[in-house]
Design a protein around this motif. Structure first.
Motif, PDB file in Angstrom:
ATOM      1  N   GLU A  75       0.874  -1.194   0.058  1.00 35.45           N
ATOM      2  CA  GLU A  75      -0.032  -0.163  -0.114  1.00 35.45           C
ATOM      3  C   GLU A  75       0.940   1.144   0.129  1.00 35.45           C
ATOM      4  OE1 GLU A  75      -3.570   0.751   0.180  1.00 35.45           O
ATOM      5  OE2 GLU A  75      -2.521   2.348  -0.548  1.00 35.45           O
ATOM      6  N   THR A  76       0.607   2.080  -1.121  1.00 37.67           N
ATOM      7  CA  THR A  76       1.403   3.295  -1.288  1.00 37.67           C
ATOM      8  C   THR A  76       2.846   3.325  -1.065  1.00 37.67           C
ATOM      9  OG1 THR A  76      -0.881   4.023  -0.190  1.00 37.67           O
ATOM     10  CG2 THR A  76       1.067   5.747  -0.360  1.00 37.67           C
TER      11      THR A  76
ATOM     12  N   ALA B 103      -4.785   4.764  -7.472  1.00 35.05           N
ATOM     13  CA  ALA B 103      -5.399   4.751  -6.164  1.00 35.05           C
ATOM     14  C   ALA B 103      -5.788   3.202  -5.916  1.00 35.05           C
ATOM     15  CB  ALA B 103      -6.607   5.579  -6.327  1.00 35.05           C
ATOM     16  N   THR B 104      -5.904   2.850  -4.765  1.00 36.41           N
ATOM     17  CA  THR B 104      -6.219   1.655  -4.323  1.00 36.41           C
ATOM     18  C   THR B 104      -7.355   0.833  -5.241  1.00 36.41           C
ATOM     19  OG1 THR B 104      -5.613   1.992  -2.083  1.00 36.41           O
ATOM     20  CG2 THR B 104      -6.668  -0.012  -2.323  1.00 36.41           C
TER      21      THR B 104
ATOM     22  N   ASP C 182       0.632  -1.167  -4.592  1.00 35.64           N
ATOM     23  CA  ASP C 182      -0.486  -0.890  -5.270  1.00 35.64           C
ATOM     24  C   ASP C 182      -0.329   0.284  -6.143  1.00 35.64           C
ATOM     25  OD1 ASP C 182      -0.851   0.638  -3.239  1.00 35.64           O
ATOM     26  OD2 ASP C 182      -3.138   0.363  -3.158  1.00 35.64           O
ATOM     27  N   HIS C 183       0.442   1.402  -5.488  1.00 30.72           N
ATOM     28  CA  HIS C 183       0.565   2.873  -6.141  1.00 30.72           C
ATOM     29  C   HIS C 183       1.643   3.446  -5.489  1.00 30.72           C
ATOM     30  CE1 HIS C 183      -2.042   4.665  -2.981  1.00 30.72           C
ATOM     31  NE2 HIS C 183      -2.784   3.385  -3.230  1.00 30.72           N
TER      32      HIS C 183
HETATM   33 ZN   LIG Z   1      -3.729   1.982  -2.151  1.00 32.20          ZN
END
Ligand SMILES: [Zn+2]
Length: 547
Positions: A247-248, A284-285, A457-458
């Protein structure tokens, strides 16, 4: 009968009477002035300071805003609708003007599908202050004034006249310099993307249409020929493949990829393959995560295709794998709909969890226990909270604060770049620890033949170019939001069992790849045979022994 109010009455009782049209015009002007700081800045840049062109364009935008308001603000609906527009614009302009976040369909989707705990970090003192002066106070004024209402027929004529004049004015003004405006509107998509209330309204409409469309779609079977390869069918111990959805995490801040500060002290000592040149499917997720598990690449992926086609997990299950999704984030976005889903963030383990959130340490004991009792081929998807902002400082325990001073608030704008970067880098250090610990757990257990795959994810903007967080439309997103870390840990016993050449993956690791590769690569790594694996995207294929 009430006594007439005298001039000595307090001001809140001396409610001025305003014409209905004047109230709409005043609200439109307030919205344009107070909610569109970024928009006007981009207009100035797009028209290169040509004053007359900007003035004509501003006139057209005023007419458009008045039209949007007039369409909904009718009779008894007028005050509630004006208040809605004022408060909506106050909220969205805070994100646009303060955090540089574009309010589009994906952002609306994120806002709607996110958890309460996650969104509460975005509600800060400066957010509340902004919404108060730019939304709630003017809305209160709208409710305070008295509106002079024309009789029904005349009011209908005035309403139709306002709508007609707004349309004519908007179109007419744009036609005066049609060539200029059509080029700029087409080329400068980020300009209109900042327009309030247009951006959130179209975003919401497009989201509703997307849901409507996807609801009607039946699930399409995909990869129906999937079966275990001969090697997989012959493995002695059950296969345990751990797929970690990060995540991120942005690639720029991973020292494995060349970042100066040592953010990967533990993974640097593990026998992994790190892919330094990976781009994400979305920013974005809600977009990236389903896309990572979908058969579609970035160019073809859409929400409705994603939800209506069987994904990587369905195909793994078809090939005999038991599939579980453990979530320490905002949910699986429907990806694990047909698998076992467990929200591990609901845990109350005080070592890792507080205030409805857990750090990613929550996965470790659970993984140890799971590996020790495994009896069948299993794919575990672990969805981390990783580096989720803006409260980076909540993502890691105190002992992982390697870099100081750190930003200890969700109000990123009140922190220095150094403090924000330090807090963010500490989240990467902790992610590094979690992934290394997972590898150690898998290496130490004796019940399964195991491997691990990780991809974020991004990425994230940490204030570069005035942008914070993520979710920028892909066409204008900086690389900080689209370059992600990816790695594999495939020990020798796994290579031997699945028939892979030792160390082969490392040879091509520097190639330019993306989330598009993930679907075919993970299926291939799991030893699944199916015609839907694309050999051009399968990073494992070239490493498979001919035998
Ligand atoms: Zn995300």
């Amino acid at each position: 009968m009430t006594a007439p109010l005298t001039h000595s009455a307090p001001f809140w009782q001396r409610r001025p009477t305003v014409n209905a049209l004047v109230l709409n015009v005043a609200t439109a002007l307030f919205i344009l002035a107070a909610h569109n700081v970024t928009f006007w800045g981009r207009v100035g840049v797009a028209f290169d300071g040509h004053v007359l062109t900007v003035a004509i364009f501003a006139g057209a935008i005023f007419a458009l805003t008045l039209l949007l308001i007039a369409l909904f603000a009718v009779r008894w609906l007028q005050k509630p609708m004006l208040a809605f527009f004022l408060i909506l614009g106050a909220v969205t302009s805070y994100y646009q003007d303060t955090l540089g976040a574009t309010i589009d369909r994906e952002m609306i989707q994120n806002a709607i599908t996110t958890t309460v705990t996650e969104s509460k970090h975005l509600i800060t003192a400066s957010f509340v202050f902004h919404v108060l002066w730019a939304g709630i106070l003017p809305a209160a004024v709208v409710f305070w004034v008295k509106v002079a209402r024309a009789p029904l027929v005349r009011a209908a004529v005035i309403w139709a006249g306002t709508v007609a004049v707004s349309v004519v004015l908007c179109v007419g003004l744009l036609l005066t310099q049609f060539a200029t405006f059509s080029v700029v509107l087409r080329a400068q998509k980020q300009m209109m993307a900042a327009y309030q209330p247009g951006a959130p309204l179209t975003g919401t409409l497009r989201y509703a249409r997307m849901l409507q469309k996807s609801k009607a779609l039946p699930l399409q079977a995909y990869g129906t020929d999937a079966k275990p390869s001969a090697r997989l069918a012959a493995v002695e111990k059950p296969v345990l493949l751990v797929v970690v959805a990060g995540e991120t995490a942005r690639a720029q801040n991973w020292s494995l990829g060349g970042y100066g500060p040592v953010t990967n002290p533990e993974l640097a000592k593990r026998d992994i393959t790190y892919f330094p040149n990976v781009s994400s499917c979305g920013t974005a997720t809600a977009v990236s995560l389903p896309c990572m598990f979908a058969s579609y690449g970035r160019a073809d992926y859409s929400y409705d295709k994603g939800v209506s086609t069987e994904n990587m997990l369905d195909i793994l299950a078809r090939a005999g794998y038991h599939v579980e999704w453990w979530d320490n984030n905002t949910g699986d976005k429907g990806i694990a709909k047909r698998q076992t889903l467990e929200m591990v963030l609901k845990s109350t383990d005080p070592r890792y969890c507080a205030d409805g959130e857990c750090t990613d340490g929550i996965f470790l004991d659970k993984l140890t226990d799971y590996a020790d009792s495994i009896t069948q081929n299993t794919v575990l998807v672990l969805h981390m909270i990783g580096s989720h902002g803006p409260s980076y400082y909540l993502r890691y325990p105190a002992e992982f604060e390697h870099f100081t001073p750190t930003c200890k608030t969700a109000e990123l704008k009140t922190c220095s770049t150094e403090e924000i970067t330090n807090a963010y880098d500490n989240t990467i250090v902790y992610t590094d620890h979690i992934l290394a610990s997972m590898i150690d757990i898998l290496a130490a257990q004796t019940k399964a033949t195991s491997a691990l795959f990780y991809a974020s994810d991004h990425g994230e903007s940490l204030g570069e170019g005035g942008l914070y967080l993520h979710g920028a439309p892909y066409f204008m997103a900086p690389e900080y939001q689209t370059r992600v870390p990816m790695l594999t840990w495939i020990p020798a016993d796994y290579e031997a069992a699945l028939g892979l050449q030792p160390g082969c993956l490392a040879a091509g690791k520097a190639a330019e790849i993306s989330h598009d590769n993930m679907f075919s690569t993970v299926l291939s790594l799991a030893g699944v045979e199916t015609s839907v694996i694309d050999p051009a995207l399968d990073l494992i294929g070239p490493c498979r022994n001919a035998s």
